[in-house]
Design a protein around this motif. Sequence first.
Motif, short mmCIF file in Angstrom:
data_model
loop_
_atom_site.label_atom_id
_atom_site.label_comp_id
_atom_site.label_asym_id
_atom_site.label_seq_id
_atom_site.Cartn_x
_atom_site.Cartn_y
_atom_site.Cartn_z
N MET A 1 0.85 -1.18 0.00
CA MET A 1 0.00 0.00 0.00
C MET A 1 0.90 1.24 0.00
O MET A 1 1.87 1.31 0.73
CB MET A 1 -0.88 0.00 1.25
N ARG A 2 0.54 2.19 -0.84
CA ARG A 2 1.26 3.46 -0.91
C ARG A 2 0.27 4.59 -0.64
O ARG A 2 -0.88 4.52 -1.01
CB ARG A 2 1.84 3.68 -2.31
N HIS B 1 -1.38 -4.03 -8.86
CA HIS B 1 -0.75 -4.98 -7.95
C HIS B 1 -0.87 -4.60 -6.47
O HIS B 1 -0.61 -5.44 -5.61
CB HIS B 1 0.74 -5.12 -8.30
N GLU B 2 -1.19 -3.35 -6.18
CA GLU B 2 -1.28 -2.92 -4.78
C GLU B 2 -2.27 -1.77 -4.66
O GLU B 2 -2.61 -1.11 -5.63
CB GLU B 2 0.09 -2.49 -4.25
N GLN B 3 -2.75 -1.56 -3.44
CA GLN B 3 -3.65 -0.45 -3.18
C GLN B 3 -2.87 0.86 -3.11
O GLN B 3 -1.80 0.91 -2.52
CB GLN B 3 -4.33 -0.64 -1.82
N GLN C 1 -7.59 1.03 -6.72
CA GLN C 1 -7.19 -0.37 -6.88
C GLN C 1 -7.86 -0.94 -8.12
O GLN C 1 -8.91 -0.48 -8.54
CB GLN C 1 -7.54 -1.19 -5.65
#
Length: 73
Positions: A1-2, A22-24, A38
């Motif tokens: 998560m970023r 690939h990530e939230q 997402q």
Amino acid sequence: MRVISSAELRSNMKKYLDLAAHEQIIIQRGKKETFVLQKREYIEPDEDFNRAISLEQFREGAKEHIKSLFSEK
């Protein structure tokens, strides 16, 4: 998560859309608003989508409406 700012998202939209596969990604706008970015594989059509018309249908409807406006005079 970023966690990123909305300004950072605007500046690097492609980068964060690719990362969201690939990530939230958490987008912070100001101090009180937070959004999540997402990827979704598929979204079921909703009621609005089912009522949608094509551009060609819109054009034809608009032409008919304009004709009716001029024929009323």
